[in-house]
Write a protein that holds these residues in place. Structure first.
Motif, PDB file in Angstrom:
ATOM      1  N   THR A 174      -4.635   7.155  -1.568  1.00 46.11           N
ATOM      2  CA  THR A 174      -4.041   5.875  -1.202  1.00 46.11           C
ATOM      3  C   THR A 174      -4.104   4.915  -2.386  1.00 46.11           C
ATOM      4  O   THR A 174      -4.877   5.117  -3.332  1.00 46.11           O
ATOM      5  CB  THR A 174      -4.757   5.236   0.000  1.00 46.11           C
ATOM      6  N   TYR A 175      -3.299   3.877  -2.304  1.00 49.78           N
ATOM      7  CA  TYR A 175      -3.187   2.912  -3.410  1.00 49.78           C
ATOM      8  C   TYR A 175      -2.850   1.568  -2.777  1.00 49.78           C
ATOM      9  O   TYR A 175      -1.964   1.502  -1.919  1.00 49.78           O
ATOM     10  CB  TYR A 175      -2.085   3.378  -4.351  1.00 49.78           C
ATOM     11  N   TYR A 176      -3.577   0.521  -3.181  1.00 54.01           N
ATOM     12  CA  TYR A 176      -3.413  -0.789  -2.563  1.00 54.01           C
ATOM     13  C   TYR A 176      -3.150  -1.878  -3.600  1.00 54.01           C
ATOM     14  O   TYR A 176      -3.668  -1.819  -4.723  1.00 54.01           O
ATOM     15  CB  TYR A 176      -4.680  -1.174  -1.782  1.00 54.01           C
ATOM     16  N   ALA A 177      -2.406  -2.868  -3.181  1.00 51.58           N
ATOM     17  CA  ALA A 177      -2.304  -4.087  -3.975  1.00 51.58           C
ATOM     18  C   ALA A 177      -3.647  -4.803  -3.937  1.00 51.58           C
ATOM     19  O   ALA A 177      -4.359  -4.764  -2.924  1.00 51.58           O
ATOM     20  CB  ALA A 177      -1.204  -4.976  -3.420  1.00 51.58           C
ATOM     21  N   ASP A 178      -3.977  -5.480  -5.026  1.00 50.79           N
ATOM     22  CA  ASP A 178      -5.258  -6.190  -5.083  1.00 50.79           C
ATOM     23  C   ASP A 178      -5.379  -7.229  -3.974  1.00 50.79           C
ATOM     24  O   ASP A 178      -6.476  -7.483  -3.471  1.00 50.79           O
ATOM     25  CB  ASP A 178      -5.416  -6.871  -6.440  1.00 50.79           C
ATOM     26  N   ALA A 198       0.848  -1.197   0.000  1.00 46.23           N
ATOM     27  CA  ALA A 198       0.000   0.000   0.000  1.00 46.23           C
ATOM     28  C   ALA A 198       0.875   1.235   0.000  1.00 46.23           C
ATOM     29  O   ALA A 198       2.016   1.201   0.466  1.00 46.23           O
ATOM     30  CB  ALA A 198      -0.923   0.006   1.218  1.00 46.23           C
ATOM     31  N   ALA A 199       0.325   2.342  -0.511  1.00 40.01           N
ATOM     32  CA  ALA A 199       1.030   3.620  -0.528  1.00 40.01           C
ATOM     33  C   ALA A 199       0.062   4.735  -0.194  1.00 40.01           C
ATOM     34  O   ALA A 199      -1.154   4.613  -0.401  1.00 40.01           O
ATOM     35  CB  ALA A 199       1.671   3.867  -1.887  1.00 40.01           C
ATOM     36  N   ILE A 200       0.625   5.846   0.312  1.00 48.74           N
ATOM     37  CA  ILE A 200      -0.194   6.988   0.690  1.00 48.74           C
ATOM     38  C   ILE A 200       0.527   8.265   0.280  1.00 48.74           C
ATOM     39  O   ILE A 200       1.756   8.362   0.374  1.00 48.74           O
ATOM     40  CB  ILE A 200      -0.502   6.954   2.203  1.00 48.74           C
ATOM     41  N   SER A 201      -0.244   9.240  -0.172  1.00 47.61           N
ATOM     42  CA  SER A 201       0.327  10.499  -0.633  1.00 47.61           C
ATOM     43  C   SER A 201       0.826  11.344   0.528  1.00 47.61           C
ATOM     44  O   SER A 201       0.588  11.041   1.695  1.00 47.61           O
ATOM     45  CB  SER A 201      -0.720  11.268  -1.429  1.00 47.61           C
ATOM     46  N   ARG A 202       1.491  12.430   0.182  1.00 48.49           N
ATOM     47  CA  ARG A 202       2.107  13.295   1.187  1.00 48.49           C
ATOM     48  C   ARG A 202       1.089  13.828   2.195  1.00 48.49           C
ATOM     49  O   ARG A 202       1.354  13.893   3.390  1.00 48.49           O
ATOM     50  CB  ARG A 202       2.797  14.464   0.508  1.00 48.49           C
ATOM     51  N   SER A 203      -0.067  14.211   1.705  1.00 43.82           N
ATOM     52  CA  SER A 203      -1.101  14.766   2.584  1.00 43.82           C
ATOM     53  C   SER A 203      -1.960  13.691   3.240  1.00 43.82           C
ATOM     54  O   SER A 203      -2.687  13.968   4.187  1.00 43.82           O
ATOM     55  CB  SER A 203      -2.013  15.698   1.790  1.00 43.82           C
ATOM     56  N   GLY A 204      -1.900  12.486   2.693  1.00 46.07           N
ATOM     57  CA  GLY A 204      -2.766  11.409   3.157  1.00 46.07           C
ATOM     58  C   GLY A 204      -4.081  11.330   2.408  1.00 46.07           C
ATOM     59  O   GLY A 204      -4.902  10.458   2.683  1.00 46.07           O
ATOM     60  N   GLY A 205      -4.278  12.218   1.456  1.00 44.74           N
ATOM     61  CA  GLY A 205      -5.551  12.272   0.750  1.00 44.74           C
ATOM     62  C   GLY A 205      -5.748  11.195  -0.299  1.00 44.74           C
ATOM     63  O   GLY A 205      -6.885  10.919  -0.700  1.00 44.74           O
ATOM     64  N   LEU A 257       2.250   8.478  -6.253  1.00 45.67           N
ATOM     65  CA  LEU A 257       2.211   7.171  -5.611  1.00 45.67           C
ATOM     66  C   LEU A 257       2.777   6.126  -6.560  1.00 45.67           C
ATOM     67  O   LEU A 257       2.498   6.156  -7.759  1.00 45.67           O
ATOM     68  CB  LEU A 257       0.780   6.808  -5.229  1.00 45.67           C
ATOM     69  N   SER A 258       3.523   5.194  -6.018  1.00 48.21           N
ATOM     70  CA  SER A 258       4.154   4.179  -6.849  1.00 48.21           C
ATOM     71  C   SER A 258       4.142   2.840  -6.134  1.00 48.21           C
ATOM     72  O   SER A 258       4.232   2.778  -4.907  1.00 48.21           O
ATOM     73  CB  SER A 258       5.599   4.572  -7.161  1.00 48.21           C
ATOM     74  N   ASP A 259       4.055   1.774  -6.934  1.00 50.66           N
ATOM     75  CA  ASP A 259       4.164   0.414  -6.382  1.00 50.66           C
ATOM     76  C   ASP A 259       5.519  -0.206  -6.715  1.00 50.66           C
ATOM     77  O   ASP A 259       5.712  -1.404  -6.515  1.00 50.66           O
ATOM     78  CB  ASP A 259       3.023  -0.464  -6.880  1.00 50.66           C
ATOM     79  N   ARG A 260       6.446   0.615  -7.212  1.00 55.24           N
ATOM     80  CA  ARG A 260       7.771   0.132  -7.584  1.00 55.24           C
ATOM     81  C   ARG A 260       8.761   0.418  -6.471  1.00 55.24           C
ATOM     82  O   ARG A 260       9.020   1.572  -6.130  1.00 55.24           O
ATOM     83  CB  ARG A 260       8.227   0.798  -8.875  1.00 55.24           C
ATOM     84  N   GLY A 261       9.335  -0.617  -5.938  1.00 48.06           N
ATOM     85  CA  GLY A 261      10.271  -0.454  -4.840  1.00 48.06           C
ATOM     86  C   GLY A 261      11.486   0.377  -5.198  1.00 48.06           C
ATOM     87  O   GLY A 261      12.025   1.092  -4.344  1.00 48.06           O
ATOM     88  N   ASP A 262      11.925   0.320  -6.460  1.00 51.16           N
ATOM     89  CA  ASP A 262      13.123   1.057  -6.851  1.00 51.16           C
ATOM     90  C   ASP A 262      12.901   2.561  -6.910  1.00 51.16           C
ATOM     91  O   ASP A 262      13.859   3.316  -7.107  1.00 51.16           O
ATOM     92  CB  ASP A 262      13.683   0.539  -8.179  1.00 51.16           C
TER      93      ASP A 262
END
Length: 124
Positions: free
Chosen positions: A58-62, A49-56, A104-109
Motif C-alpha cells: 500500500t501507499y499513502y499520501a502524507d 492511497a493505492a494498493i497493489s494487485r494482491s493487496g500486499g 503503485l502510482s500517485d499519478r492520476g494520468d
C-alpha cells in the motif's frame, strides 16, 4: 474494461469515521492496482492511497497516513477506504481508479479507469 462505482460517502463530524467502498465489474479485477483520489471544490485532484494487485503493498499520501487504510477483496471485486479521525480538510469528492500497470502510482494520468465519485463532507 472495468467499471467502478463508489459507495459510502456522507456527512460526518470532525473526528468521526467513514468507510468507502468501490465495486468493480469485469473478470480481471485482481489484475489492477487500485487507488483512491479526491478533489475538493476549486482544487486539483489529489492522490489519497493505492494498493497493489494482491493487496500486499500500500501507499499513502502524507496527509492521510496513519488515519486512512486502503484494502481490497479480490473475490468480491471491491476496494475499500477506511477513514478515521476525519478533518474538515478531508472534505472532497472521492474517486476510485484502476491501473493496469504493475507498480503503485500517485499519478492520476497513469490510471485507466475511474468511478464517478462519492461526496465526503466533514463538519467542524
Amino acid at each position: 474494461q472495468v467499471q467502478l462505482v463508489e459507495f459510502g460517502g456522507g456527512l460526518v463530524q470532525a473526528g468521526g469515521s467513514l468507510r468507502l467502498s468501490c465495486a468493480a465489474s469485469g473478470r480481471t479485477f485482481s489484475n489492477y492496482c487500485m487507488a483512491w483520489f479526491r478533489q475538493a471544490p476549486g482544487k486539483e485532484r489529489e492522490f489519497v492511497a493505492a494498493i497493489s494487485r494482491s493487496g500486499g503493498n500500500t501507499y499513502y499520501a502524507d496527509s492521510v497516513k496513519g488515519r486512512f487504510t486502503i484494502s481490497r477483496d479480490n473475490a468480491k471485486k471491491t476496494v475499500f477506504l477506511q477513514m478515521n479521525s476525519l478533518k474538515p480538510e478531508d472534505t472532497a469528492v472521492y474517486h476510485c481508479a484502476a491501473d493496469r500497470g504493475p507498480l503503485l502510482s500517485d499519478r492520476g494520468d497513469e490510471y485507466d479507469y475511474w468511478g464517478q465519485g462519492t461526496q465526503v463532507t466533514v463538519s467542524s
